[in-house]
Scaffold this motif. Structure first.
Motif, PDB file in Angstrom:
ATOM      1  N   VAL A   8      -9.861  20.528 -28.450  1.00 20.42           N
ATOM      2  CA  VAL A   8      -8.355  20.068 -28.079  1.00 20.42           C
ATOM      3  C   VAL A   8      -8.684  21.370 -26.691  1.00 20.42           C
ATOM      4  CG1 VAL A   8      -6.367  20.142 -27.166  1.00 20.42           C
ATOM      5  CG2 VAL A   8      -7.364  18.927 -29.065  1.00 20.42           C
ATOM      6  N   CYS A  37      -9.569  26.456 -25.592  1.00 17.93           N
ATOM      7  CA  CYS A  37      -9.976  25.300 -26.369  1.00 17.93           C
ATOM      8  C   CYS A  37      -9.730  25.579 -27.585  1.00 17.93           C
ATOM      9  CB  CYS A  37     -11.468  25.111 -25.580  1.00 17.93           C
ATOM     10  SG  CYS A  37     -12.065  23.514 -26.950  1.00 17.93           S
ATOM     11  N   GLY A  51     -14.623  17.997 -26.391  1.00 13.51           N
ATOM     12  CA  GLY A  51     -13.286  17.313 -26.121  1.00 13.51           C
ATOM     13  C   GLY A  51     -13.075  16.223 -25.326  1.00 13.51           C
TER      14      GLY A  51
END
Length: 115
Positions: A5, A22, A106
């Motif tokens: 993410v 991230c 991601g």
């Protein structure tokens, strides 16, 4: 499986700075290389920067001297510090991780460099 993410994207003026983060979750044991790719409209995806679990880094020529990748293995997080941003840095930035020969990406975060 590894979930990634990203966070930290947005709008910044030319010459400005921005930091992307991230965080990896899921089966994170033995994640090897992590990094960032980007894709601008109408262009191919390109590697921006990568970092191994041991801290060895590599950068695209276009960002050398302006971007810095770092990694906190304890937090399973990789960062991309972007300085002296240019309009041509505008793109969707994707976090990447490699684990045991499998690649994960991601959903991406938009970075727009504009006045």
């Amino acid at each position: 499986q590894v979930q990634l993410v990203e966070s930290g994207g947005g709008l910044v003026q030319p010459g400005g700075s921005m930091r992307l983060s991230c965080t990896a979750s899921g089966n994170i044991f033995r994640i090897a290389t992590m990094g960032w790719y980007r894709q601008a409209p109408g262009k191919q995806r390109e590697l921006v920067a990568g970092i191994t679990s041991g801290g060895i880094t590599n950068y695209a020529d276009s960002v050398k001297g302006r971007f810095t990748i770092s990694r906190d293995n304890g937090k399973n997080t990789v960062y991309l510090q972007m300085n002296s941003l240019k309009p041509e840095d505008t793109a969707v930035y994707f976090c990447h991780a490699e684990r045991l020969g499998m690649d994960y990406r991601g959903p991406g975060t938009q970075v727009t460099v504009s006045v």
